[in-house]
Design an enzyme around this catalytic site. Structure first.
Site, PDB file in Angstrom:
ATOM      1  N   GLU A  51     -30.152 -15.217   6.092  1.00  0.00           N
ATOM      2  CA  GLU A  51     -29.903 -14.012   5.295  1.00  0.00           C
ATOM      3  C   GLU A  51     -31.252 -13.564   4.764  1.00  0.00           C
ATOM      4  O   GLU A  51     -31.913 -14.291   4.023  1.00  0.00           O
ATOM      5  CB  GLU A  51     -28.926 -14.313   4.151  1.00  0.00           C
ATOM      6  CG  GLU A  51     -28.340 -13.081   3.497  1.00  0.00           C
ATOM      7  CD  GLU A  51     -29.178 -12.550   2.361  1.00  0.00           C
ATOM      8  OE1 GLU A  51     -28.979 -11.396   1.956  1.00  0.00           O
ATOM      9  OE2 GLU A  51     -30.041 -13.294   1.858  1.00  0.00           O
ATOM     10  N   CYS A  54     -32.383  -9.489  -2.654  1.00  0.00           N
ATOM     11  CA  CYS A  54     -32.371  -8.953  -1.285  1.00  0.00           C
ATOM     12  C   CYS A  54     -31.501  -7.718  -1.201  1.00  0.00           C
ATOM     13  O   CYS A  54     -31.682  -6.883  -0.319  1.00  0.00           O
ATOM     14  CB  CYS A  54     -31.897 -10.017  -0.308  1.00  0.00           C
ATOM     15  SG  CYS A  54     -30.242 -10.646  -0.655  1.00  0.00           S
TER      16      CYS A  54
END
Length: 817
Positions: free
Chosen positions: A320, A354
């Protein structure tokens, strides 16, 4: 009261909270406690009310107990602390003169040793019962909540997190542990039986893989450190935990907590240190069975290359990474909500998520106003000591991040990119010496001016014209990033058009940084008090309180039923024999997606057709299959229903109005406080029509309160009515073998005799229809209060099977007369 001499002084001074706790009360039956809100039965994580002085005082005492602690971390292999290696010091990112602790970094030799220890314990751990492994995770969650003070201190002092972010991270870590425990019990305990088309028995079961290397980031050093480790452990894998070098202290304490919860010390090894030192030793080993990584896209590519270069079996890499996350705001959006969400997503956590917002697209008609409001909101943000409740934004993590952001701002200045805002942080001078980088907002002409993710409190604004929207979406897709995407719009067709075209892993409406979990009952409902009063013809305010309660309860049950019966479901429509029409209508719309289409001619096997060989008309709930010409068999797997209750048609609002009206009429004869009678009047509002054959099929309709079956002959004349009622509440078990009756069948001839046998049992009507001739029968189920109908239509000789849960379950071969 203070002027009333008859009231004793002790009564005036009594603590109202203590007095309230002595009252006897009954909790609302439909409002779960915060710890019980999850429908799957797992316990919700405990939060902290930062606006409550007593809660914050208790938390402050727990955290301050660790103020003088100098933390230490080192590699842990086989349960032994390795007291050797390169030593580096850790300082508070908000106060560089404050030492937090020391870390002994692991060496490549330590990495290889840890892999061997984890490999040798894999067989024993993978054969440990799932229940035992899941229980360990749940104990870890409980220990984490109990010992929250230590982790608050570390998250703030080592990670630079503000109090609200520390609260959220601990909760997320606890939820990870309990979620994976629940999931393991659900999916790993017993094999899953699959269909056996030829009569064979097929089962799906999961096996542990081996040693997993879990590499975690510094921006979520507890939650995303524990999450992948928990998932790997509960599935029977052993783990090498490699934390980010910036946040190894909190990771070390998390590993110790897992040991305390019951994780064997040889099943989980801990190797802190720099990635460039440990990476090759960990990733190129022939003994690892998988890698889980969270971090930058660049690092993920390097890991992928190293793992692929092993030249052995292909192992999973779960990565990720970052994103140039965009939000599109059109002219229908609420500017106050837009500004609040942009501030939260772009600048909270110092933009070090993120999922943080990087690019804000504003439709030109609202751009000036939105930018003006946004700049005003940024001016109110306060940077500073993350231990203070008044601090909105803390420091960035380290010197490298600070230098990167400073260099980027200078690069934009040299390119003459318009700077809309640079937050004033002059008030920090002389107070804090840390890595404080002020929020920046730049205005760009195009997203193509961004070549990489900028990980920090930097936002880019782009104005757009509505005719340019589709081209702009293509530009966003071309950046190569597709992590998250947000839309602020109140026009459903615009939302649909955008989500159909954009490529992103997560779509968020109205809130760009978080997947929101409902923590409390809703405060707004599909109908308003004004609408209800207008519907009922009430012109005074004397019963507003009662009406508000009725609206709340009716809306709660509407929400319950919608989730039960109109949620997304998967269906298989099939037909064999005869010519297959090119255009096929799919029942139980609206169509969400067509999963697969397969066709065959004569005795040939079914083949999957490409998406170019068929088209979907969502408006008509139909599929045009060009490959069906000349075919004699077809199978269509599709999803239908509503993925989001907000997508339900407006008729639901009218249904709730009817329910409110009935409840209001019964207000004098019922116990209004509990409003339990609404359960009895609320019923399904879907109509199903089926054409049955004469072989005596059995139909099961679940969740039905009021049934009426209408029997028609081949001339569509009504020949009989079957009616029955479900008298108990939705939560009751109901009466078994409720009598049913058939009326109006005298016109049937002997050849058209109808025998219907049925009973109500477990909230379902099970009925068998035995037809003496090929009489067409139309079955209808509806509730009189709410006649929102959905017609399946004429299915011809198609067979339709529901393969996921829902309201109507049937499997009939329908035939035309």
């Amino acid at each position: 009261m203070i002027n009333d001499a008859d009231i004793p002084a002790e009564c005036l001074c009594a603590d109202p909270l203590e007095r309230a706790t002595s009252f006897e009360y009954a909790p609302h039956p439909c409002i779960p406690l915060p710890s019980e809100m999850f429908p799957d039965g797992r316990i919700n994580s405990a939060g902290v009310n930062t606006s409550d002085s007593l809660s914050m005082l208790a938390l402050s005492e727990e955290v301050s107990a660790f103020d003088d602690t100098c933390w230490k971390a080192c590699p842990i292999i086989g349960g032994q602390d390795i007291e050797e290696g390169e030593l580096y010091e850790v300082f508070f990112p908000a106060s560089l003169s404050t030492k937090v602790g020391e870390v002994l970094a692991a060496t490549p030799e330590h990495a290889l040793q840890s892999i061997e220890v984890a490999r040798s314990s894999f067989y024993r751990w993978s054969n440990t019962p799932v229940e035992e492994r899941a229980a360990i995770l749940e104990r870890a969650a409980d220990l984490l909540e109990k010992g929250r003070g230590k982790f608050f201190s570390l998250l703030i002092r080592e990670g630079g997190k503000v109090i609200s972010d520390a609260v959220a991270e601990i909760r997320e870590a606890v939820d990870f542990l309990r979620y994976y425990a629940m999931l393991a019990r659900d999916q790993l305990t017993n094999p899953i039986k699959l269909p056996g088309p030829a009569g064979e028995e097929n089962y799906l079961y999961f096996e542990s893989r081996g040693v997993f290397v879990c590499i975690s980031p510094w921006n979520f050093p507890l939650a995303i450190f524990l999450g992948p480790i928990a998932a790997a452990l509960v599935t029977g894998n052993t783990v090498i935990a490699k934390p980010a070098e910036q946040t190894s202290l909190v990771a070390y304490e998390a590993v110790k907590l897992l040991y305390e919860a019951g994780v064997p010390t040889d099943v989980l090894c801990f190797v802190p240190g720099r990635g460039e030192v440990l990476g090759n030793a960990l990733l190129s080993s022939a003994s690892i069975a998988g890698v889980v990584f969270t971090g930058s896209t660049e690092t993920a590519n390097i890991i992928n290359q190293v793992v692929a270069g092993r030249g052995r079996d292909i192992i999973p890499l779960i990565a990720e990474t970052g994103g140039i996350n965009a939000m599109i705001v059109d002219s229908s959006a609420l500017p106050e909500q837009v500004v609040e969400d942009v501030i939260t997503s772009a600048f909270k956590s110092a933009g070090q998520r993120c999922s943080s917002l990087r690019v804000l697209f504003l439709q030109e008609e609202v751009a000036d106003k939105t930018i003006e409001m946004l700049l005003g909101a940024v001016a109110e943000l306060r940077l500073g000591n993350p231990m203070a409740l008044s601090t909105d934004i803390g420091p960035v993590i380290d010197q490298q991040s600070f230098d990167m952001l400073t260099s980027y701002a200078e690069e934009m200045r040299k390119k003459k990119i318009k700077l809309l805002c640079r937050a004033d942080i002059s008030y920090l001078s002389g107070e804090e010496e840390g890595y404080f980088f002020p929020p920046h907002i730049f205005e760009l002409e195009s997203v193509s001016q961004l070549s990489r993710e900028v990980f920090g409190p930097v936002l880019h604004v782009i104005r757009y014209k509505k005719p340019d929207l589709l081209g702009m979406l293509d530009d966003i897709n071309s950046t190569g990033y597709g992590l998250t995407f947000a839309i602020q719009s109140r026009i459903q067709s615009s939302i649909d058009d955008i989500t159909d075209r954009i490529g992103a892993g997560a779509y968020m409406l109205a809130n760009p940084a978080f997947h929101v979990v409902r923590k409390a009952p809703p405060t707004s409902f599909p109908v308003t008090l004004t609408e209800v009063k207008s519907f009922l013809g009430i012109n005074n305010n004397s019963e507003d309180g009662l009406l508000t309660n009725i609206i709340s309860m009716s809306s709660e049950y509407a929400q319950w039923y919608i989730e039960q019966s109109l949620s997304r479901q998967t269906w298989v429509l099939s037909r064999s024999g005869g010519n297959i029409p090119k255009k096929i209508f799919l029942p139980f719309g609206p169509i969400v997606s067509v999963v697969s289409v397969r066709v065959a001619t004569q005795n040939a096997a079914l083949r999957t057709v490409t998406k170019k060989e068929y088209s979907v008309d969502s408006l008509q709930s139909s599929v045009v299959v060009y490959a069906a010409i000349g075919a004699t068999k077809i199978e269509i797997v599709y999803e239908a229903g509503y993925a989001d209750t907000r997508d339900i048609p407006t008729q639901i609002k009218h249904g709730i109005l009817h329910h409110v009206a009935v409840a209001y009429k019964k207000r004098d004869s019922m116990t209004v406080e509990h409003l339990a009678f609404i359960k009895e009047i609320y019923a399904p509002f879907r109509e199903v029509r089926l054409v049955l054959n004469d072989s005596g099929d059995c139909v099961t309709l679940s969740g039905i309160q009021n049934i009426r079956l209408t029997l028609r002959n081949k001339n569509s004349e009504v020949k009989g009515v079957l009616s029955g009622g479900w008298k108990n509440s939705l939560n009751g078990t109901g009466d078994k073998n409720v009598a049913v009756r058939i009326t109006g069948i005298a016109e049937h001839s002997a050849a058209e005799s109808v025998l219907l046998e049925g009973s109500f049992e477990n909230r379902a009507l099970n009925c068998t229809l035995l037809l003496g001739s090929r009489t067409k029968v139309t079955m209808k189920c509806f509730v009189e209060l709410y006649e929102w109908y959905y017609e399946v239509g004429n299915l011809g000789s198609f067979n339709v099977v529901l393969i996921s849960s829902g309201l109507v379950h049937y499997n009939q071969n329908a035939k035309d007369d």
